[in-house]
Design an enzyme around this catalytic site. Structure first.
Site, short mmCIF file in Angstrom:
data_model
loop_
_atom_site.label_atom_id
_atom_site.label_comp_id
_atom_site.label_asym_id
_atom_site.label_seq_id
_atom_site.Cartn_x
_atom_site.Cartn_y
_atom_site.Cartn_z
N GLU A 128 0.10 6.25 8.59
CA GLU A 128 1.54 5.99 8.55
C GLU A 128 2.18 6.57 9.82
O GLU A 128 1.77 7.65 10.30
CB GLU A 128 2.10 6.72 7.31
CG GLU A 128 3.60 6.65 7.13
CD GLU A 128 4.04 7.41 5.87
OE1 GLU A 128 3.20 8.12 5.25
OE2 GLU A 128 5.22 7.30 5.49
N LYS A 154 8.05 0.07 4.04
CA LYS A 154 7.80 0.99 2.92
C LYS A 154 8.91 0.91 1.86
O LYS A 154 10.08 1.15 2.16
CB LYS A 154 7.68 2.42 3.45
CG LYS A 154 7.21 3.45 2.43
CD LYS A 154 7.00 4.82 3.11
CE LYS A 154 6.37 5.83 2.15
NZ LYS A 154 6.14 7.13 2.84
N CYS A 164 1.54 5.33 1.88
CA CYS A 164 1.60 6.70 1.33
C CYS A 164 2.20 6.77 -0.08
O CYS A 164 1.54 6.37 -1.03
CB CYS A 164 2.37 7.59 2.31
SG CYS A 164 2.01 9.36 2.14
#
Lengths: 278, 278
Positions: free
Chosen positions: A47, A118, A151
């Protein structure tokens, strides 16, 4: 005789320098070349591998971000993918108008195939990034149907489920995993979330996490490559700039997955029985 | 000073005799008394603890099943709950008209508080039971808001999510966990699914699995009690008729769970971003 659909995937852990795009391009180029040298057809980076993660606010994260169309990191990764004939997935700060997204790009030899923004921002990320506005998507590639998450998304079972319901064979998860304050001996919660998501959706998951310390926040590495039954193929990697690899077969496993009476996580779902907040 | 809301929960593994209701009542009575002697206020028994599991068809499973209103196992567990002042959760074959459900009852000192009918039937269970027709439910008790699921339900993240969205503090999971054909060293997939469900929903989970072999099918025990952050409090139990216990505080943990910036699995959900098959 059928042509093999198996290939090597690599998770390459890096330790990005916050705000230094050039340094991080050099670092990821080195990692991509090394992974390709190990035979990888697909290299997953962490990330925010392009510009770092621990930004104070959107103004600061914007200075380390880029547009998909002409961003220097995206261009560098695209050039490498074309030169080496590999696929690259990595996290980057994405500028779109006034917004800065915590994004990941999937780039093939012919260019950018998919960008993911995200969906679940963790803790102080909410100060530095805009919530992803496109949901979860799957792209059909010669390696299989690929989806991405980043994540903290893995903490929400809806993330991989959303991708599996769209037919994903393989989920790539650029991550910046942090230590859990109450870690017990044994697997990290990140690994547990990854294994359970793979198992409960019959998808491969390749999760590549960063290492190092950024503005006081340590990261654990611990990247894993998990098969479509939830078992570890590689990792957890140490908390160093390591590369792990595994041979996976997302396309070739489709029949086995569909015909498996032991675990039929999509076929046995009962949506009418679920409580939804929608 | 506030009265403590913490209490001891026990998972008591048994090895039911298929079709023998009386033997299984005696076996579970012994386990419940032993768990109560260890200080347990809540005793969780395995799936199908009343009559066994590996039935060939519905006709056979019906002969080992009972109605909630006047079933002998439900009556025995209710008497014990009243006598000992404990709560009992256990799996039983439930007759309702023409149907036989793979069910679990939650019984308090004042009687049956809730019955759950297994939503996800695994493999050959589909021949022997009717699919649960009531979804997932949560009941408010002096111990906290309690939901139930059974074994394979844990493979579907929607199960515990459905309970968490209804405010569950604690999920009880009577189970008959079987060996995974590709088990790696380390935690069972059952344990991984349980830990991830607890963590991604901030609920305690007490999963009680049976042991022994029934009609060629071995069971692994491996019961676990997991806290609201996903960490093991007790277990995995050995594959014997063992009892594990842990002190948990479903009600007392509510504030911590709501205020936890490290992991806010319900507050950070983004239902509008999810793909649904509904």
């Amino acid at each position: 005789m059928t042509e093999s659909t198996a290939f090597t995937v690599a998770c390459a852990q890096t330790d990005p320098v916050i705000g230094d795009i050039d340094a991080n391009i050099a670092m990821t180029e080195s990692a991509i070349r090394e992974a390709a040298g190990l035979g990888a057809s697909l290299v997953v980076l962490p990330e925010c591998a392009s510009g770092g993660w621990a930004f104070t606010d959107i103004d600061e994260s914007r200075r380390a971000a880029q547009r998909v169309d002409d961003g220097p990191t995206i261009e560098a990764w695209s050039s490498l993918a074309a030169e080496l004939g590999v696929w690259v997935c990595g996290g980057f700060g994405e500028i779109d108008g006034d917004h800065v997204f915590n994004s990941a790009a999937l780039i093939g030899p012919e260019g950018v195939a998919s960008v993911y923004r995200k969906v679940h921002l963790w803790n102080t990320e909410n100060d530095a990034f805009t919530l992803g506005d496109r949901g979860f998507g799957v792209v059909d590639t010669p390696l299989g149907r690929i989806g991405m998450m980043i994540c903290y998304d893995a903490w929400f079972p809806e993330s991989v489920r959303s991708l599996a319901l769209q037919g994903a064979d393989l989920v790539l998860a650029p991550s910046d995993w942090v230590p859990n304050p109450r870690q017990q001996p044994g697997p990290s919660l990140a690994q547990i979330m990854t294994m359970s998501a793979a198992h409960s959706n019959q998808v491969y998951v390749a999760a590549s996490s960063r290492v190092g310390v950024e503005r006081g926040q340590p990261f654990i590495g611990s990247s894993v490559i998990v098969d479509h039954e939830g078992w570890l193929l590689a990792g957890p990697a140490p908390a160093t700039e390591a590369i792990i690899t595994a041979v996976i077969d997302p396309i070739g496993s489709r029949t086995d997955r569909a015909d498996n009476p032991f675990n039929r996580p999509l076929g046995d779902r009962r949506p009418e029985a679920y409580t939804s907040s929608k």
